[in-house]
Write a protein that holds these residues in place. Structure first.
Motif, PDB file in Angstrom:
ATOM      1  N   ARG A  77      26.806  31.975  60.725  1.00 51.66           N
ATOM      2  CA  ARG A  77      27.520  32.116  59.173  1.00 51.66           C
ATOM      3  C   ARG A  77      27.024  30.674  58.425  1.00 51.66           C
ATOM      4  O   ARG A  77      26.386  30.630  57.469  1.00 51.66           O
ATOM      5  CB  ARG A  77      28.684  32.344  59.031  1.00 51.66           C
TER       6      ARG A  77
ATOM      7  N   LYS B 249      14.811  38.957  51.907  1.00 50.28           N
ATOM      8  CA  LYS B 249      15.944  39.453  51.226  1.00 50.28           C
ATOM      9  C   LYS B 249      15.698  39.508  49.718  1.00 50.28           C
ATOM     10  O   LYS B 249      16.045  40.491  48.988  1.00 50.28           O
ATOM     11  CB  LYS B 249      17.451  38.879  51.640  1.00 50.28           C
TER      12      LYS B 249
ATOM     13  N   ARG C 185      19.400  35.868  42.271  1.00 51.16           N
ATOM     14  CA  ARG C 185      19.198  36.254  43.811  1.00 51.16           C
ATOM     15  C   ARG C 185      19.509  35.176  44.646  1.00 51.16           C
ATOM     16  O   ARG C 185      20.111  35.592  45.917  1.00 51.16           O
ATOM     17  CB  ARG C 185      17.613  36.670  44.104  1.00 51.16           C
TER      18      ARG C 185
ATOM     19  N   LEU D 182      23.326  35.047  44.936  1.00 49.11           N
ATOM     20  CA  LEU D 182      23.774  36.177  45.644  1.00 49.11           C
ATOM     21  C   LEU D 182      23.879  35.814  47.279  1.00 49.11           C
ATOM     22  O   LEU D 182      25.028  36.429  47.908  1.00 49.11           O
ATOM     23  CB  LEU D 182      22.872  37.594  45.320  1.00 49.11           C
ATOM     24  N   PHE D 183      22.797  35.499  47.537  1.00 49.49           N
ATOM     25  CA  PHE D 183      22.762  35.241  49.402  1.00 49.49           C
ATOM     26  C   PHE D 183      23.293  33.957  49.711  1.00 49.49           C
ATOM     27  O   PHE D 183      23.473  33.935  50.988  1.00 49.49           O
ATOM     28  CB  PHE D 183      21.280  35.435  49.423  1.00 49.49           C
TER      29      PHE D 183
ATOM     30  N   THR E  92      27.847  34.763  47.650  1.00 51.80           N
ATOM     31  CA  THR E  92      28.819  35.974  47.786  1.00 51.80           C
ATOM     32  C   THR E  92      29.014  36.455  49.034  1.00 51.80           C
ATOM     33  O   THR E  92      28.132  36.410  50.028  1.00 51.80           O
ATOM     34  CB  THR E  92      28.133  37.169  46.914  1.00 51.80           C
ATOM     35  N   GLU E  93      30.235  37.265  49.480  1.00 58.09           N
ATOM     36  CA  GLU E  93      30.587  37.644  50.812  1.00 58.09           C
ATOM     37  C   GLU E  93      29.365  38.524  51.205  1.00 58.09           C
ATOM     38  O   GLU E  93      28.957  38.523  52.480  1.00 58.09           O
ATOM     39  CB  GLU E  93      31.619  38.232  50.669  1.00 58.09           C
ATOM     40  N   GLU E  94      28.952  39.461  50.144  1.00 62.42           N
ATOM     41  CA  GLU E  94      27.828  40.624  50.335  1.00 62.42           C
ATOM     42  C   GLU E  94      26.478  39.919  50.745  1.00 62.42           C
ATOM     43  O   GLU E  94      25.861  40.163  51.807  1.00 62.42           O
ATOM     44  CB  GLU E  94      27.493  41.205  49.416  1.00 62.42           C
ATOM     45  N   GLY E  95      26.124  38.810  50.107  1.00 59.37           N
ATOM     46  CA  GLY E  95      24.797  38.092  50.438  1.00 59.37           C
ATOM     47  C   GLY E  95      24.958  37.268  51.701  1.00 59.37           C
ATOM     48  O   GLY E  95      24.203  37.456  52.614  1.00 59.37           O
TER      49      GLY E  95
ATOM     50  N   SER F 212      26.603  37.809  54.229  1.00 60.22           N
ATOM     51  CA  SER F 212      26.880  38.850  55.444  1.00 60.22           C
ATOM     52  C   SER F 212      25.370  39.590  55.696  1.00 60.22           C
ATOM     53  O   SER F 212      24.990  39.534  56.763  1.00 60.22           O
ATOM     54  CB  SER F 212      27.874  39.927  55.050  1.00 60.22           C
ATOM     55  N   ALA F 213      24.723  39.817  54.545  1.00 63.11           N
ATOM     56  CA  ALA F 213      23.343  40.369  54.800  1.00 63.11           C
ATOM     57  C   ALA F 213      22.438  39.114  55.512  1.00 63.11           C
ATOM     58  O   ALA F 213      21.642  39.388  56.331  1.00 63.11           O
ATOM     59  CB  ALA F 213      22.697  40.565  53.290  1.00 63.11           C
TER      60      ALA F 213
ATOM     61  N   GLU G 102      23.329  38.913  59.174  1.00 65.95           N
ATOM     62  CA  GLU G 102      22.638  40.240  59.717  1.00 65.95           C
ATOM     63  C   GLU G 102      21.219  39.855  60.034  1.00 65.95           C
ATOM     64  O   GLU G 102      20.510  40.142  61.491  1.00 65.95           O
ATOM     65  CB  GLU G 102      22.781  41.453  59.104  1.00 65.95           C
TER      66      GLU G 102
END
Length: 284
Positions: free
Chosen positions: A8, A24, A192, A195-196, A199-202, A204-205, A208
């Motif tokens: 992370r 991404k 963009r 976002l990465f 944000t938690e969504e970004g 996490s992506a 991954e």
């Protein structure tokens, strides 16, 4: 620090100049369209199709994976590449990628006059030509007359090393500096990136994709080790081959900016000092 926490932390340090984040970000067509509008000085430019990590196969030689391939509304094909490490002959890299792109979009029987124009845009952290420009256009010139001889292929080099206060240089600051954004000039790129990074969504992506890179690197390294071990035909040879394979892959991932030096050393199972010495003399 746990493995997940380290992943992370690594993810949150990434910027658009890093392969993982660029990949991404390029999934949204608005991002490559915006940077192409800036680089090609065309605010009306439209990207009809964009494919990140576009694989180009060469049945008789080296294949490659493009960072992103774009189809423009006027039929031109654009390949955008990002590169952090100054570790190769990048002009020849551009030449090779351009030839594969051209081959990929050409059908048997096509007349050469119908082959689409191809643009290769090489974005680097360093100044390829060491001439103090943020942007370079490389043209074909007839030596005897000085006239341009355009054949449908264009090379454009962008770098983040030179800040000449141009829009390209300002865009490169967003590519390389953690908390630099410009929502007025570069809204798509800025949104963009946020976002990465925020944000938690970004995040996490990004975690991954980093884990995917690490897994691929380990698998390739082990495969290289097994292959070398089989050639040696001895248990000792297999062990040495595996170690060498892991080291080569770790150095490769470090040069591409996917691992820090310490992470690469950990993946290879050696100390940081040993890794630095190996990387300095390695040919990957």
């Amino acid at each position: 620090m746990s493995y997940k926490a380290r992943i992370r932390e690594d993810a949150m340090r990434l910027n658009p100049m890093d392969d993982a984040m660029f990949q991404k970000m390029a999934e949204d067509v608005a991002f490559p369209q915006e940077i192409l509008q800036v680089i090609l000085s065309d605010k009306a430019l439209q990207v009809l199709e964009n494919v990140p990590q576009f694989s180009l196969k060469n049945m008789q030689g080296r294949s490659c994976i493009l960072d992103v391939r774009c189809l423009l509304s006027d039929g031109r094909i654009v390949n955008i590449e990002v590169q952090k490490a100054d570790d190769d002959d990048h002009q020849r890299r551009v030449r090779y990628n351009g030839s594969l792109v051209t081959t990929n979009i050409t059908e048997p029987g096509d007349k050469f006059k119908d082959v689409p124009d191809v643009i290769i845009i090489f974005i680097s952290k360093f100044d390829v030509f060491k001439s103090g420009k943020a942007l370079y256009h490389v043209d074909r010139v007839i030596r005897e007359t000085g006239e341009l001889a355009y054949n449908g292929f264009s090379e454009i080099y962008i770098n983040a090393e030179v800040n000449d206060n141009s829009d390209v240089a300002k865009l490169m600051e967003i590519f390389t500096k953690d908390e630099v954004y410009d929502d007025v000039k570069f809204p798509a790129t800025s949104s963009r990136k946020r976002l990465f990074k925020h944000t938690e969504e970004g995040v996490s992506a990004m975690c991954e994709i980093i884990e995917k890179y690490k897994a691929e690197g380990m698998a390739q390294g082990m495969a290289m080790g097994r292959a070398e071990g089989r050639i040696e035909g001895r248990a000792e040879g297999r062990a040495e081959g595996r170690i060498e394979g892991l080291l080569k892959m770790a150095v490769s991932l470090w040069k591409k900016g996917r691992l820090t030096e310490q992470e690469a050393a950990d993946e290879a199972g050696i100390s940081l000092e040993e890794f630095k010495k190996a990387a300095a003399g390695a040919t990957i």
